[in-house]
Design a protein around this motif. Structure first.
Motif, PDB file in Angstrom:
ATOM      1  N   ASP A   3       4.255  -9.184  -7.164  1.00  0.00           N
ATOM      2  CA  ASP A   3       3.588  -8.419  -6.111  1.00  0.00           C
ATOM      3  C   ASP A   3       4.569  -7.383  -5.584  1.00  0.00           C
ATOM      4  OD1 ASP A   3       1.174  -9.891  -6.063  1.00  0.00           O
ATOM      5  OD2 ASP A   3       2.120 -11.447  -4.841  1.00  0.00           O
ATOM      6  N   ILE A   4       4.073  -6.181  -5.354  1.00  0.00           N
ATOM      7  CA  ILE A   4       4.904  -5.150  -4.725  1.00  0.00           C
ATOM      8  C   ILE A   4       4.116  -4.488  -3.617  1.00  0.00           C
ATOM      9  CG2 ILE A   4       6.252  -4.710  -6.822  1.00  0.00           C
ATOM     10  CD1 ILE A   4       4.758  -1.973  -6.986  1.00  0.00           C
ATOM     11  N   ARG A   5       4.861  -3.930  -2.691  1.00  0.00           N
ATOM     12  CA  ARG A   5       4.296  -3.150  -1.588  1.00  0.00           C
ATOM     13  C   ARG A   5       5.076  -1.850  -1.526  1.00  0.00           C
ATOM     14  NH1 ARG A   5       4.515  -6.497   3.407  1.00  0.00           N
ATOM     15  NH2 ARG A   5       2.613  -7.299   2.496  1.00  0.00           N
ATOM     16  N   VAL A   6       4.370  -0.734  -1.708  1.00  0.00           N
ATOM     17  CA  VAL A   6       4.991   0.591  -1.613  1.00  0.00           C
ATOM     18  C   VAL A   6       4.132   1.469  -0.712  1.00  0.00           C
ATOM     19  CG1 VAL A   6       6.175   0.539  -3.850  1.00  0.00           C
ATOM     20  CG2 VAL A   6       3.857   1.427  -3.712  1.00  0.00           C
ATOM     21  N   THR A   7       4.783   2.396  -0.059  1.00  0.00           N
ATOM     22  CA  THR A   7       4.075   3.404   0.719  1.00  0.00           C
ATOM     23  C   THR A   7       4.240   4.721  -0.018  1.00  0.00           C
ATOM     24  OG1 THR A   7       4.487   2.194   2.763  1.00  0.00           O
ATOM     25  CG2 THR A   7       3.875   4.519   2.972  1.00  0.00           C
ATOM     26  N   VAL A   8       3.115   5.270  -0.472  1.00  0.00           N
ATOM     27  CA  VAL A   8       3.140   6.500  -1.262  1.00  0.00           C
ATOM     28  C   VAL A   8       2.435   7.592  -0.467  1.00  0.00           C
ATOM     29  CG1 VAL A   8       2.524   7.592  -3.442  1.00  0.00           C
ATOM     30  CG2 VAL A   8       3.108   5.149  -3.390  1.00  0.00           C
ATOM     31  N   ARG A  20       7.526  -4.826 -16.272  1.00  0.00           N
ATOM     32  CA  ARG A  20       8.124  -3.704 -17.022  1.00  0.00           C
ATOM     33  C   ARG A  20       7.440  -2.362 -16.762  1.00  0.00           C
ATOM     34  NH1 ARG A  20       5.708  -5.623 -22.793  1.00  0.00           N
ATOM     35  NH2 ARG A  20       3.581  -5.077 -22.262  1.00  0.00           N
ATOM     36  N   ARG A  21       6.445  -2.312 -15.865  1.00  0.00           N
ATOM     37  CA  ARG A  21       5.736  -1.051 -15.594  1.00  0.00           C
ATOM     38  C   ARG A  21       6.679  -0.072 -14.904  1.00  0.00           C
ATOM     39  NH1 ARG A  21       0.370   0.422 -15.163  1.00  0.00           N
ATOM     40  NH2 ARG A  21      -0.220  -1.760 -15.184  1.00  0.00           N
ATOM     41  N   LEU A  22       6.727   1.139 -15.425  1.00  0.00           N
ATOM     42  CA  LEU A  22       7.550   2.182 -14.822  1.00  0.00           C
ATOM     43  C   LEU A  22       6.858   2.737 -13.579  1.00  0.00           C
ATOM     44  CD1 LEU A  22       8.649   4.103 -18.043  1.00  0.00           C
ATOM     45  CD2 LEU A  22      10.052   2.581 -16.627  1.00  0.00           C
ATOM     46  N   LEU A  23       7.657   3.192 -12.632  1.00  0.00           N
ATOM     47  CA  LEU A  23       7.118   3.753 -11.398  1.00  0.00           C
ATOM     48  C   LEU A  23       6.188   4.920 -11.694  1.00  0.00           C
ATOM     49  CD1 LEU A  23       6.936   3.869  -8.324  1.00  0.00           C
ATOM     50  CD2 LEU A  23       9.071   5.203  -8.330  1.00  0.00           C
ATOM     51  N   VAL A  24       6.531   5.795 -12.633  1.00  0.00           N
ATOM     52  CA  VAL A  24       5.676   6.936 -12.943  1.00  0.00           C
ATOM     53  C   VAL A  24       4.287   6.476 -13.375  1.00  0.00           C
ATOM     54  CG1 VAL A  24       6.419   7.226 -15.373  1.00  0.00           C
ATOM     55  CG2 VAL A  24       5.546   9.190 -14.077  1.00  0.00           C
ATOM     56  N   HIS A  25       4.212   5.411 -14.152  1.00  0.00           N
ATOM     57  CA  HIS A  25       2.913   4.898 -14.600  1.00  0.00           C
ATOM     58  C   HIS A  25       2.160   4.229 -13.452  1.00  0.00           C
ATOM     59  CE1 HIS A  25       3.758   6.061 -18.654  1.00  0.00           C
ATOM     60  NE2 HIS A  25       4.839   5.306 -18.706  1.00  0.00           N
ATOM     61  N   HIS A  26       2.886   3.566 -12.567  1.00  0.00           N
ATOM     62  CA  HIS A  26       2.246   2.953 -11.398  1.00  0.00           C
ATOM     63  C   HIS A  26       1.675   4.038 -10.477  1.00  0.00           C
ATOM     64  CE1 HIS A  26       1.240  -0.084  -8.514  1.00  0.00           C
ATOM     65  NE2 HIS A  26       1.969   0.505  -7.583  1.00  0.00           N
ATOM     66  N   LEU A  27       2.428   5.092 -10.267  1.00  0.00           N
ATOM     67  CA  LEU A  27       1.932   6.186  -9.425  1.00  0.00           C
ATOM     68  C   LEU A  27       0.652   6.781 -10.001  1.00  0.00           C
ATOM     69  CD1 LEU A  27       5.296   7.964  -8.559  1.00  0.00           C
ATOM     70  CD2 LEU A  27       3.839   6.643  -6.992  1.00  0.00           C
ATOM     71  N   ARG A  28       0.623   6.961 -11.287  1.00  0.00           N
ATOM     72  CA  ARG A  28      -0.574   7.519 -11.925  1.00  0.00           C
ATOM     73  C   ARG A  28      -1.740   6.535 -11.799  1.00  0.00           C
ATOM     74  NH1 ARG A  28       0.243  12.135 -14.281  1.00  0.00           N
ATOM     75  NH2 ARG A  28      -1.451  11.970 -15.790  1.00  0.00           N
ATOM     76  N   ARG A  29      -1.473   5.255 -11.882  1.00  0.00           N
ATOM     77  CA  ARG A  29      -2.518   4.242 -11.685  1.00  0.00           C
ATOM     78  C   ARG A  29      -3.069   4.311 -10.264  1.00  0.00           C
ATOM     79  NH1 ARG A  29      -1.397  -1.158 -10.388  1.00  0.00           N
ATOM     80  NH2 ARG A  29      -3.368  -2.251 -10.240  1.00  0.00           N
ATOM     81  N   LEU A  30      -2.226   4.708  -9.315  1.00  0.00           N
ATOM     82  CA  LEU A  30      -2.666   4.863  -7.919  1.00  0.00           C
ATOM     83  C   LEU A  30      -3.388   6.195  -7.700  1.00  0.00           C
ATOM     84  CD1 LEU A  30       0.502   3.532  -6.028  1.00  0.00           C
ATOM     85  CD2 LEU A  30      -1.647   2.310  -6.478  1.00  0.00           C
ATOM     86  N   GLY A  31      -3.505   6.997  -8.741  1.00  0.00           N
ATOM     87  CA  GLY A  31      -4.196   8.283  -8.627  1.00  0.00           C
ATOM     88  C   GLY A  31      -3.278   9.453  -8.362  1.00  0.00           C
ATOM     89  N   SER A  58      11.150   9.039 -11.894  1.00  0.00           N
ATOM     90  CA  SER A  58      10.301   7.852 -11.832  1.00  0.00           C
ATOM     91  C   SER A  58      10.057   7.207 -13.191  1.00  0.00           C
ATOM     92  CB  SER A  58       8.981   8.169 -11.129  1.00  0.00           C
ATOM     93  OG  SER A  58       8.252   9.166 -11.801  1.00  0.00           O
ATOM     94  N   CYS A  59      10.508   7.851 -14.270  1.00  0.00           N
ATOM     95  CA  CYS A  59      10.413   7.215 -15.587  1.00  0.00           C
ATOM     96  C   CYS A  59      11.589   6.282 -15.834  1.00  0.00           C
ATOM     97  CB  CYS A  59      10.313   8.257 -16.702  1.00  0.00           C
ATOM     98  SG  CYS A  59      11.859   9.114 -17.080  1.00  0.00           S
ATOM     99  N   THR A  60      12.548   6.245 -14.904  1.00  0.00           N
ATOM    100  CA  THR A  60      13.704   5.357 -15.072  1.00  0.00           C
ATOM    101  C   THR A  60      13.734   4.254 -14.019  1.00  0.00           C
ATOM    102  OG1 THR A  60      15.154   6.711 -13.692  1.00  0.00           O
ATOM    103  CG2 THR A  60      15.110   7.211 -16.053  1.00  0.00           C
ATOM    104  N   VAL A  61      12.709   4.214 -13.182  1.00  0.00           N
ATOM    105  CA  VAL A  61      12.629   3.205 -12.113  1.00  0.00           C
ATOM    106  C   VAL A  61      11.439   2.305 -12.415  1.00  0.00           C
ATOM    107  CG1 VAL A  61      12.265   2.849  -9.636  1.00  0.00           C
ATOM    108  CG2 VAL A  61      13.598   4.814 -10.427  1.00  0.00           C
ATOM    109  N   LEU A  62      11.672   1.010 -12.409  1.00  0.00           N
ATOM    110  CA  LEU A  62      10.568   0.074 -12.552  1.00  0.00           C
ATOM    111  C   LEU A  62       9.808   0.015 -11.233  1.00  0.00           C
ATOM    112  CD1 LEU A  62      12.422  -2.806 -14.428  1.00  0.00           C
ATOM    113  CD2 LEU A  62      10.794  -1.157 -15.410  1.00  0.00           C
ATOM    114  N   ALA A  63       8.516  -0.166 -11.315  1.00  0.00           N
ATOM    115  CA  ALA A  63       7.707  -0.265 -10.104  1.00  0.00           C
ATOM    116  C   ALA A  63       8.209  -1.393  -9.205  1.00  0.00           C
ATOM    117  CB  ALA A  63       6.237  -0.468 -10.461  1.00  0.00           C
ATOM    118  N   VAL A  64       8.654  -2.504  -9.785  1.00  0.00           N
ATOM    119  CA  VAL A  64       9.159  -3.616  -8.967  1.00  0.00           C
ATOM    120  C   VAL A  64      10.426  -3.236  -8.220  1.00  0.00           C
ATOM    121  CG1 VAL A  64       8.063  -5.437 -10.329  1.00  0.00           C
ATOM    122  CG2 VAL A  64      10.379  -4.695 -10.914  1.00  0.00           C
TER     123      VAL A  64
END
Length: 166
Positions: A3-8, A20-31, A58-64
């Motif tokens: 589980d993660i909590r981020v403020t975007v 293993r999800r990259l932050l860039v992919h998570h951001l795109r999943r958030l729209g 953001s391609c080098t940072v994991l979403a976690v």
């Protein structure tokens, strides 16, 4: 899944993500599709965002790894229907051609100007060093950052989103 909590861009998200999800992919999943997936190797900088105020690729940072962080994307730069001074300056100075690198350039420039509100041309070039543009030759990008820096030090006039004058 963790589980993660981020403020975007000021909105809090509570999600489960693959470890293993990259932050860039998570951001795109958030729209947040304004942050492009560039090279996936950290070479181009197109995916640059601010994480707790500092630019990261953001391609080098994991979403976690972003759990508990404040993330700012290019989509959060405009406020109250008006462009950020950097966005206005990029438009005014024609600091983009294909536009692919522009979100990362804007975010890297934003980080630079937070730390150094009155940079020299050389300091702008150094501050954008990890962000590649294959179209412009950088002259207009550097000029736009210098213009925005001057504007941000003075009156905070903003250009309405859509390109009109304030």
């Amino acid at each position: 899944m963790p589980d993660i909590r981020v403020t975007v861009d000021g909105v809090r998200y509570d999600d489960q993500v693959e470890a293993r999800r990259l932050l860039v992919h998570h951001l795109r999943r958030l729209g947040k599709v304004g942050t492009p997936v560039g090279c996936d190797t950290s070479n181009c900088g197109a995916c640059t965002v601010l994480m707790d105020g500092a630019s990261v690729k953001s391609c080098t940072v994991l979403a976690v790894q972003a759990d508990g962080s404040r993330i700012s994307t290019v989509e959060g730069m405009a406020a109250d229907g008006e462009w950020h001074p950097l966005q206005s300056a990029f438009h005014r100075r024609h600091a983009l051609q294909c536009g692919y690198c522009t979100p990362g350039m804007l975010m890297a420039a934003s980080d630079l100007l937070q730390d150094n509100p009155d940079p020299t041309e050389e300091e702008v070039r150094e501050g954008l060093e990890g962000n590649l543009c294959r179209c412009t030759g950088y002259a207009n990008i550097v000029a736009a950052v210098l213009d925005a820096a001057a504007e941000m030090r003075g009156a905070h006039t903003r250009t309405p989103v859509g390109g009109g004058t304030a």
